[in-house]
Design an enzyme around this catalytic site. Structure first.
Site, short mmCIF file in Angstrom:
data_model
loop_
_atom_site.label_atom_id
_atom_site.label_comp_id
_atom_site.label_asym_id
_atom_site.label_seq_id
_atom_site.Cartn_x
_atom_site.Cartn_y
_atom_site.Cartn_z
N TYR A 194 -1.86 -1.06 10.27
CA TYR A 194 -1.96 -1.32 8.83
C TYR A 194 -0.74 -0.76 8.10
O TYR A 194 -0.11 -1.45 7.29
CB TYR A 194 -3.24 -0.69 8.29
CG TYR A 194 -3.51 -0.93 6.82
CD1 TYR A 194 -4.33 -1.97 6.41
CD2 TYR A 194 -2.95 -0.11 5.84
CE1 TYR A 194 -4.59 -2.20 5.06
CE2 TYR A 194 -3.20 -0.33 4.50
CZ TYR A 194 -4.02 -1.37 4.11
OH TYR A 194 -4.27 -1.58 2.78
N SER A 233 0.85 -1.20 0.00
CA SER A 233 0.00 0.00 0.00
C SER A 233 0.88 1.24 0.00
O SER A 233 2.02 1.20 0.47
CB SER A 233 -0.89 0.01 1.25
OG SER A 233 -1.58 1.25 1.39
#
Length: 283
Positions: free
Chosen positions: A153, A140
């Site tokens: 995350y 990401s």
């Protein structure tokens, strides 16, 4: 002739979102595919839709035996494993660090990072003897910069990027390329799942998510799962034969910075709040 004719692929998290888009694209390009997921109804329906070249296997990516079993299934059915796409993911635990739930942290890291390691481990056991292969993982833009997602995350995605680079150096000499993709604002159900919605409910939120995401980067539209699928196809194909250890950003440019307007800044803050994140904490 498809770009993946005769290739054997495993796609974790392949029942929805980026995974499902990649399954469909790989199937059109001639690959034999195993969808590895826990969304059984979605996965089986997708496999039926795409025909005999696509198989569904219930796979909990936090359980090593499940990963080992799906790799063995690929070898038994297809005789080899050419592509391992470690894509399964969740939004995971979020909030200020002092309020981080430890159990939530463990679950998040197990799915977002440990499972990627397990996918690499068991794919490598097959790919090293065969002298070829591609391992691709979903990271990401949150793994590159702060402020795009919660602490856990973001840390997991940064770990995926660095693990990709490290493993690429080990496996390159065996003819195995290891890369990852770094999505930006992609309209998938994962954002609504963070709020506790079911998969079916989450899928109904995609249009509002697209409206939010279309104004956070220079390209004025939300990213789509198909955008990431096309990048994964490129990395899996012979066209990327000299690319190894790369973290490819597919984000419309948002990784270079949010558009600096009051309206778009407000939309970003609204999105973060909707996902249960504190914009002040993430600055």
């Amino acid at each position: 002739m498809g770009r993946l004719d005769g290739k054997a692929a495993i796609i974790t998290g392949g029942s929805s979102g980026i995974g499902a888009a990649t399954v469909k694209l790989f199937a059109r390009e001639g690959a034999n595919i195993i969808i590895a997921d826990i969304l059984d109804d979605h996965g089986r329906a997708l496999a039926r839709e795409l025909g005999d070249k696509v198989i569904y296997q219930h796979t909990n990516v936090t359980v090593e035996k499940d990963i080992e079993d799906v790799v063995k299934l690929a070898v038994s059915r297809f005789g080899k494993l050419d592509i391992m796409f470690n894509n399964a993911g969740i939004g995971g635990v979020s909030g200020p660090i002092e309020d981080t739930n430890t159990d939530g942290f463990d679950i998040t890291t197990a799915i977002l990072f440990r499972a990627v390691m397990l996918g690499m481990k068991h794919a490598a056991k097959v790919m090293i003897p065969q002298g070829s292969g591609n391992i691709i993982s979903t990271a990401s833009i949150a793994g590159h910069k702060t402020g795009f997602a919660g602490h856990t995350y973001s840390a997991c995605k940064a770990a995926v990027i660095h693990l990709t680079r490290s493993v690429a150096m080990q496996l390159g000499g065996f003819g195995i390329r290891v890369n990852c993709v770094c999505p930006g604002g992609i309209a998938t159900p994962i954002f609504a799942r963070v709020l506790g919605l079911s998969q079916e409910q989450a899928e109904k939120t995609l249009e509002p998510i697209k409206e939010v995401f279309k104004n956070i980067q220079a390209i004025p539209r939300a990213g789509l799962p198909e955008d990431i699928a096309r990048a994964v196809l490129f990395l899996a194909s012979d066209d990327a034969g000299f690319i190894n250890g790369e973290a490819l950003q597919v984000d419309g440019g948002v990784g270079r910075g949010f558009l600096d307007t009051q309206e778009q800044g407000g939309q970003r803050e609204g999105l973060l709040k909707a996902l249960g994140l504190d914009p002040a904490v993430l600055k």
